[in-house]
Design an enzyme around this catalytic site. Structure first.
Site, PDB file in Angstrom:
ATOM      1  N   HIS A   1      59.992 -91.625 -90.215  1.00  0.00           N
ATOM      2  CA  HIS A   1      60.843 -90.701 -89.464  1.00  0.00           C
ATOM      3  C   HIS A   1      60.780 -91.140 -88.009  1.00  0.00           C
ATOM      4  O   HIS A   1      59.749 -91.628 -87.548  1.00  0.00           O
ATOM      5  CB  HIS A   1      60.346 -89.260 -89.624  1.00  0.00           C
ATOM      6  CG  HIS A   1      61.221 -88.255 -88.931  1.00  0.00           C
ATOM      7  ND1 HIS A   1      62.557 -88.122 -89.223  1.00  0.00           N
ATOM      8  CD2 HIS A   1      60.957 -87.356 -87.941  1.00  0.00           C
ATOM      9  CE1 HIS A   1      63.074 -87.174 -88.454  1.00  0.00           C
ATOM     10  NE2 HIS A   1      62.130 -86.703 -87.664  1.00  0.00           N
TER      11      HIS A   1
ATOM     12  N   HIS B   1      64.588 -85.077 -82.144  1.00  0.00           N
ATOM     13  CA  HIS B   1      64.787 -85.814 -83.391  1.00  0.00           C
ATOM     14  C   HIS B   1      65.868 -85.170 -84.233  1.00  0.00           C
ATOM     15  O   HIS B   1      66.249 -84.020 -84.022  1.00  0.00           O
ATOM     16  CB  HIS B   1      63.471 -85.930 -84.174  1.00  0.00           C
ATOM     17  CG  HIS B   1      62.958 -84.630 -84.708  1.00  0.00           C
ATOM     18  ND1 HIS B   1      62.814 -84.383 -86.052  1.00  0.00           N
ATOM     19  CD2 HIS B   1      62.551 -83.497 -84.086  1.00  0.00           C
ATOM     20  CE1 HIS B   1      62.342 -83.155 -86.229  1.00  0.00           C
ATOM     21  NE2 HIS B   1      62.163 -82.605 -85.047  1.00  0.00           N
TER      22      HIS B   1
ATOM     23  N   CYS C   1      67.946 -90.665 -88.850  1.00  0.00           N
ATOM     24  CA  CYS C   1      67.128 -90.439 -87.648  1.00  0.00           C
ATOM     25  C   CYS C   1      66.873 -91.724 -86.863  1.00  0.00           C
ATOM     26  O   CYS C   1      66.793 -91.697 -85.635  1.00  0.00           O
ATOM     27  CB  CYS C   1      65.814 -89.748 -88.012  1.00  0.00           C
ATOM     28  SG  CYS C   1      64.800 -90.663 -89.190  1.00  0.00           S
TER      29      CYS C   1
END
Length: 162
Positions: free
Chosen positions: A23, A35, A113
């Protein structure tokens, strides 16, 4: 002895090591990151959730790095600084902060992401995770095709000998 994790600086890319994927977030200062949060990154969804593959929307969130990382390891990883010039720090943070709270398009293969944070830092949306998976799948596919071809040739050769 292991080297300490360097303290992130505003504008740094943060790579968080989830069990089956990475991530990504962008550090904006004072312990906070911005994010992209698809359902798999929502608290309680489970780190190995496949929900992100089933959705087309995500929320841009500003949260403490400590909370986003949880028990997972993380590192500063400005891995494309040698290929692309980072935008000015003030512009990176301004762009990130302006997006907080917005619902944005999310696609695992083209708008995830990692694409999000690279777009903020460099002005270039790219994901090495996606590229690596595509390359691995292509290599595996070619390997299976080669094995199938060898199997067909072997069985023909065996029939001709009989």
């Amino acid at each position: 002895m292991r080297a300490p994790i360097p303290e992130p600086k505003p504008g740094d890319l943060i790579e968080i090591f989830r069990p089956f994927y990475r991530h990504w977030a962008i550090y904006v200062g004072d312990g906070y990151v911005v994010h992209l949060a698809p359902p798999s990154e929502v608290a309680g969804a489970g780190a190995a959730s496949v929900m992100s593959a089933l959705t087309d929307k995500a929320i841009v969130k500003k949260e403490l790095l400590y909370d986003v990382a949880g028990s997972d390891k993380y590192q500063v990883n400005n891995k494309h600084d040698d290929k692309y010039s980072p935008l000015p720090c003030s512009k990176i943070i301004q762009r990130a902060e302006e997006l907080v709270g917005q619902e944005v398009l999310y696609k695992l293969t083209s708008e995830n992401c990692e694409h999000f944070v690279n777009e903020l830092r460099y002005g270039v949306a790219r994901s090495d995770q996606v590229r690596d998976v595509i390359i691995a799948a292509s290599v595996a596919g070619m390997g299976l095709a080669a094995m199938s071809l060898i199997g067909v040739m072997f069985s023909r050769n065996k029939r001709q000998k009989q």
